[in-house]
Design a protein around this motif. Structure first.
Motif, short mmCIF file in Angstrom:
data_model
loop_
_atom_site.label_atom_id
_atom_site.label_comp_id
_atom_site.label_asym_id
_atom_site.label_seq_id
_atom_site.Cartn_x
_atom_site.Cartn_y
_atom_site.Cartn_z
N TYR A 171 41.32 59.04 30.05
CA TYR A 171 39.57 59.28 29.62
C TYR A 171 39.63 58.07 28.52
O TYR A 171 37.75 57.71 28.32
N ALA A 172 39.87 57.75 28.40
CA ALA A 172 40.07 56.62 26.60
C ALA A 172 39.95 55.02 27.16
O ALA A 172 40.00 54.63 26.68
N ASN A 173 40.66 55.05 28.33
CA ASN A 173 40.32 53.13 29.27
C ASN A 173 39.24 53.10 29.27
O ASN A 173 38.03 53.77 30.37
N THR A 174 38.18 51.91 28.66
CA THR A 174 36.79 51.95 29.41
C THR A 174 37.09 50.29 29.72
O THR A 174 36.41 49.78 30.29
N ARG A 175 38.80 49.50 29.99
CA ARG A 175 38.48 48.87 30.43
C ARG A 175 39.54 49.00 32.41
O ARG A 175 40.83 49.07 31.21
N LEU A 176 39.45 48.82 33.34
CA LEU A 176 39.52 48.91 34.44
C LEU A 176 39.70 48.45 35.23
O LEU A 176 39.41 46.83 35.31
N ALA A 177 41.02 48.94 36.51
CA ALA A 177 40.82 47.72 37.26
C ALA A 177 40.83 48.32 38.39
O ALA A 177 41.70 49.31 38.60
N VAL A 178 40.16 48.28 39.84
CA VAL A 178 40.57 48.65 40.72
C VAL A 178 40.80 47.98 41.75
O VAL A 178 40.65 46.94 41.99
N HIS A 179 42.50 49.17 42.91
CA HIS A 179 43.23 47.79 43.22
C HIS A 179 42.38 48.28 44.42
O HIS A 179 43.07 49.01 44.60
N ASP A 180 42.39 47.54 45.31
CA ASP A 180 42.30 47.53 46.83
C ASP A 180 43.90 47.21 47.56
O ASP A 180 44.75 46.79 47.79
N LEU A 181 44.66 48.87 48.08
CA LEU A 181 46.26 48.74 48.26
C LEU A 181 46.02 48.92 49.75
O LEU A 181 47.25 49.56 50.30
N SER A 182 44.92 48.39 50.85
CA SER A 182 45.28 49.06 52.26
C SER A 182 46.29 47.97 52.92
O SER A 182 46.73 48.37 53.72
N THR A 183 46.41 46.70 52.01
CA THR A 183 47.81 45.90 52.91
C THR A 183 48.77 45.67 51.80
O THR A 183 47.69 45.31 50.84
N PRO A 184 49.57 45.06 51.80
CA PRO A 184 50.35 44.02 50.56
C PRO A 184 49.32 43.12 50.23
O PRO A 184 49.46 42.99 49.56
N ALA A 185 48.69 42.33 51.57
CA ALA A 185 47.96 41.39 51.21
C ALA A 185 46.60 41.40 50.01
O ALA A 185 45.98 40.94 49.37
N THR A 186 45.97 42.88 51.04
CA THR A 186 44.77 42.94 49.37
C THR A 186 45.84 43.52 48.41
O THR A 186 44.71 43.13 47.37
N ALA A 187 46.66 44.53 48.04
CA ALA A 187 47.21 44.45 47.43
C ALA A 187 47.43 43.21 45.57
O ALA A 187 47.62 43.20 44.64
N ALA A 188 47.77 41.69 46.82
CA ALA A 188 48.39 40.81 46.06
C ALA A 188 46.75 40.41 45.73
O ALA A 188 46.66 39.25 44.38
N ALA A 189 45.68 40.89 46.03
CA ALA A 189 44.26 40.10 45.62
C ALA A 189 44.30 40.59 44.34
O ALA A 189 44.40 41.54 43.91
N LYS A 190 43.46 39.43 43.70
CA LYS A 190 42.86 39.91 42.68
C LYS A 190 42.02 40.88 42.01
O LYS A 190 41.30 41.27 42.31
N PRO A 191 43.01 42.02 41.45
CA PRO A 191 41.88 43.32 41.47
C PRO A 191 40.39 43.68 41.08
O PRO A 191 39.89 42.65 40.13
N VAL A 192 39.43 44.61 41.23
CA VAL A 192 38.37 44.44 40.66
C VAL A 192 37.90 44.84 39.09
O VAL A 192 38.80 46.07 39.65
N ALA A 193 37.61 44.66 37.79
CA ALA A 193 37.66 44.26 36.69
C ALA A 193 36.22 45.32 36.59
O ALA A 193 35.22 45.06 36.93
N VAL A 194 35.94 46.42 35.73
CA VAL A 194 35.11 47.71 35.29
C VAL A 194 34.96 48.17 33.85
O VAL A 194 36.61 48.31 33.90
N ASP A 195 34.46 46.79 33.22
CA ASP A 195 34.23 47.49 32.05
C ASP A 195 33.08 48.55 31.71
O ASP A 195 31.99 48.39 31.78
N LEU A 196 33.64 49.66 31.17
CA LEU A 196 32.68 50.73 30.98
C LEU A 196 32.49 50.64 29.81
O LEU A 196 30.64 50.98 29.51
N GLU A 197 32.34 50.19 28.87
CA GLU A 197 31.25 49.51 27.81
C GLU A 197 30.28 48.89 28.18
O GLU A 197 29.21 48.89 27.49
N ALA A 198 30.50 47.87 28.61
CA ALA A 198 29.65 47.14 29.15
C ALA A 198 28.71 47.68 30.32
O ALA A 198 27.40 47.06 30.09
N LEU A 199 28.99 48.67 30.70
CA LEU A 199 28.53 49.40 31.95
C LEU A 199 27.29 50.46 30.56
O LEU A 199 26.11 51.05 31.84
N GLY A 200 27.28 50.86 29.60
CA GLY A 200 26.32 51.49 28.75
C GLY A 200 27.80 52.09 27.87
O GLY A 200 26.63 53.02 27.53
#
Length: 766
Positions: free
Chosen positions: A120-149
């Motif tokens: 609940y205290a995390n405002t900077r999150l990373a969303v990982h796609d772990l469907s395969t080892p290849a997608t897991a190696a890709a850069k996760p999507v950054a989500v900045d909750l503070e920037a979103l409001g």
């Protein structure tokens, strides 16, 4: 609303009301343009993913729980202050460790991570796609909750991040999905006067979320949000502050509730009106749904504060049909559960048949009993077994000097161990518990050890006296950490053997004294050495009993009855000699008396306890009123403990106190101390044939003592010692301890004032 309401509902006393009418719900929702809709029906669960058909389960980390699961793999979290989050793929068992101190999944292959332990205290999150080892190696999507409001993470359902946002006096609910590499946020539900927070994640429909809401100060509600079809809520239950944890599946909604009639679970069939009430005991077990089946059990986990399981008797993880009431035990117990794909539930648990690991519980299209399969294994048996041990057998007092080590080899670790030790004769016991070592990757047996200090199990005032002789029983109980499977309970026995000592009435190797108060009450005093070769100190023992004023001579006599314990002789005023046999019981160390015989009024002094004949049995010496010393050799027979009297010699009338002190000066047999009427103390060395060598003077000034008691080796240095008791009228009344030297020329060290008889005022000490 304070931020903590997102985690913990504050229970306030409110008046229980009826379900809120549909019209009232419409009015509340109209403020935001909403309308009342029927509970949405959902299609039958999707078939399981192809990888679920694998033959052999992959590895599940030991000492870990499941915190997420998707079609391709699962997310585990190790226990402890710095947990490791690991994603494992079903296809080949390969895995990766995710960064950060926090991670959750929501029933898909998406995992959200954060840098802070509290999600609940995390405002900077990373969303990982772990469907395969290849997608897991890709850069996760950054989500900045503070920037979103200024949103806060409240949970995850499927691919939707559940968010909360404080807007004025209100916390409103939002959902965020990842689209084209960015987070898209939308309002889920809310409105004037509505405050909600996600309930415990008991859903298996990953496209829906169940909220606990307050419509007003006095009105509560369960709110179901269908994340796929609408951003408006469906109100299920209103104005009931007793509603508890809920769950939602593709077909049903359920929650715990307390009513005046009792406790139970309320269930709704989605898309239909009406409810079903299922009575239950008053429990707070987590509640889940797998299709039309309730899934519940008592979580078993480690209590970090106590080092043991918080639920030592975890209830099994049980399935119950909402429609028919049929029940089935799915797992022996469980420690964690999360939603999986296709309406399945992934549970960290175990069974005796298949061991411990991650189990998938999947709904069936026909509504029948859900399927249960092991999909990842810890390679641990649910049933802990004992594979080896190192344990004591017969012990002597010397063996106990440094304590005793016990060890047991267990088939697995990750358990809580409790060891108890009981002295069978006294019933005294001690116990301790601690976590067993965690299992290693090699799966080798885990050795647990316990060190007993070798001290008495009865420890008054915290004093550590040596352990008593006799039989002991140990018992070890090993409880699986997750509460999965039965406890291992095994026990054994060993003995502590000590040679008999003339004043050791309780078998701890120490000196015990008795003192009679003037009114006839007899008290016992247990002692222990202050230092080897030094003085002794008393510990609490207590009252032995009254009526001892009937006797004018009382002597500790050593083991004259042939048992393992020293005995006591007492002569009454009519001249009858009585035997009180020792029994080793510290609380009541003397058994009932046995008559030896009459005519003992002829003697004015009696001394017992020394083996003066050299046959290994203590004897009795007595002086008659004409000054003749007589020997009564011990037989070891309680019915007739002494042989006929033998005359030793005359001239003993000059003495007013005799003490049989054992082998006091290092000679071949027991010795005798005699005090004359001038207060001079004399030593008679025993020859071993019932006679004595010529006397030697010990010293003068002994006339101030009431009793001289030969107590044997009381300070552990191998030499017999002497306890001298002053009269109760003396200003310095009490006892003085004289350590023996073993040298007949100077047999006693200087006396040391002792508390061996504590505060008691007495007229006899023996």
């Amino acid at each position: 609303m304070h931020i903590t309401r997102m985690h913990t509902r504050t229970h306030v006393t409110r008046t229980r009301g009826r379900r809120l009418a549909a019209a009232a719900v419409t009015i509340v929702l109209a403020a935001t343009g909403g309308t009342l809709t029927a509970l949405p029906a959902t299609a039958a669960p999707a078939p399981a993913a192809a990888q679920e058909d694998q033959q052999a389960p992959v590895a599940f980390p030991r000492n870990a729980d499941v915190v997420g699961a998707g079609p391709s793999g699962f997310l585990s979290k190790t226990r402890g202050a710095s947990p490791e989050f690991r994603w494992t793929w079903y296809a080949d068992g390969s895995s990766i460790v995710l960064p950060g101190a926090y991670a959750i999944g929501g029933g898909t292959d998406l995992v959200v991570t954060g840098e802070l332990p509290d999600g609940y205290a995390n405002t900077r999150l990373a969303v990982h796609d772990l469907s395969t080892p290849a997608t897991a190696a890709a850069k996760p999507v950054a989500v900045d909750l503070e920037a979103l409001g200024g949103h806060r993470l409240a949970g995850m359902a499927g691919g939707t991040l559940l968010l909360s946002l404080e807007e004025g006096e209100q916390w409103n609910q939002y959902g965020a999905t990842i689209e084209n590499g960015t987070a898209k946020v939308r309002r889920l539900e809310g409105g004037p006067g509505i405050a909600c927070y996600p309930g415990d994640e008991g859903w298996t429909d990953t496209g829906a979320a169940l909220y606990d809401c307050w419509i007003s100060e006095r009105t509560s509600a369960k709110v179901l949000v269908d994340l796929a079809s609408t951003d408006r809520p469906t109100y299920l239950q209103m104005e009931n502050e007793y509603a508890g944890q809920g769950a939602v599946s593709a077909t049903h909604v359920a929650w715990r509730e307390s009513r005046l009639s009792g406790h139970g679970i309320v269930t709704h069939l989605r898309g239909k009106s009406g409810e079903r009430w299922i009575p239950t005991p008053d429990v707070s077990d987590p509640l889940y749904l797998v299709g039309g089946w309730l899934a519940t059990g008592q979580k078993a986990h480690i209590d970090a504060d106590s080092g043991g399981r918080s639920h030592p008797t975890a209830r099994p993880f049980t399935l119950q049909s909402i429609e028919t009431g049929e029940t089935s035990v799915a797992l022996t117990a469980f420690s964690s559960a999360v939603a999986g794909p296709g309406g399945s539930l992934l549970v960290r648990g175990g069974t005796p048949e298949h061991g411990e690991g991650l189990y998938r519980i999947s709904p069936r299209a026909d509504g029948g009993r859900p399927d249960v399969e092991l999909v990842a294994s810890t390679a641990q048996s649910t049933v802990i077994t004992l594979t080896g041990s190192s344990l004591p057998g017969a012990l002597t007092g010397e063996d106990l000097a440094g304590g005793i080590d016990f060890s047991w080899d267990l088939s697995r670790g990750d358990a809580t161990v409790q060891v108890s030790l009981k002295h069978l004769r006294s019933g005294r016991s001690i116990f301790t518990s601690w976590p067993a070592p965690a299992d290693g990757v090699d799966g080798t047996p885990r050795r647990v050890t316990w060190h007993w200090d070798g001290k008495d199990l009865d420890r008054p005032d915290g004093l550590l006296t040596p352990a008593r002789s006799g039989e002991y029983e140990w018992e070890i109980t090993v409880e699986p950490e997750e509460g999965i499977g039965p406890d291992l309970v095994t026990s054994g026995r060993f003995t502590v053997e000590r040679p008999p000592m003339p004043h050791d009435f309780d078998g701890d190797g120490g000196m015990d004294l008795f003192a009679r108060e003037p009114g006839g009450l007899l008290r016992g005093f247990q002692t222990q050495p202050i230092a080897v070769g030094g003085s002794v100190k008393s510990t609490t023992w207590g009252s032995i009993g009254g009526g001892w004023q009937a006797y004018d001579r009382i002597e500790a006599a050593g083991n004259i009855a042939g048992t393992s314990w020293p005995d006591v002789l007492a002569r009454d005023t009519a001249g009858v000699l009585w035997l009180y046999q020792g029994n080793g019981d510290r609380a009541q160390p003397l058994s009932g008396r046995t008559r030896i015989g009459g005519g003992w009024q002829a003697y004015d002094r009696i001394a017992a306890g020394s083996d003066v004949t050299g046959d290994g049995r203590p004897d009795l010496l007595a002086t008659d009123k004409s000054g003749v010393l007589w020997l009564y050799a011990g037989t070891g027979n309680a019915g007739a403990p002494f042989s006929s009297a033998q005359r030793v010699g005359g001239g003993w009338g000059v003495y007013n106190e005799l003490s049989a002190v054992g082998n006091f000066a290092g000679g071949p047999a027991g010795d005798l101390l005699a005090r004359d009427k001038d207060g001079v103390l004399w030593l008679y060395l025993g020859k071993g044939d019932g006679t004595f060598a010529a006397r030697s003077q010990v010293g003068g000034g002994w006339d101030g003592f009431l009793d001289l008691v030969g107590v044997g080796d009381a300070n552990g240095d191998g030499h017999a010692d002497l306890m001298a008791a002053r009269t109760p009228t003396a200003s310095d009344w009490g006892t003085t301890f004289y350590p023996g030297t073993g040298d007949w020329k100077a047999p006693l060290k200087a006396g040391v004032k002792s508390n061996a008889t504590s505060w008691a005022r007495y007229d006899v000490v023996f």
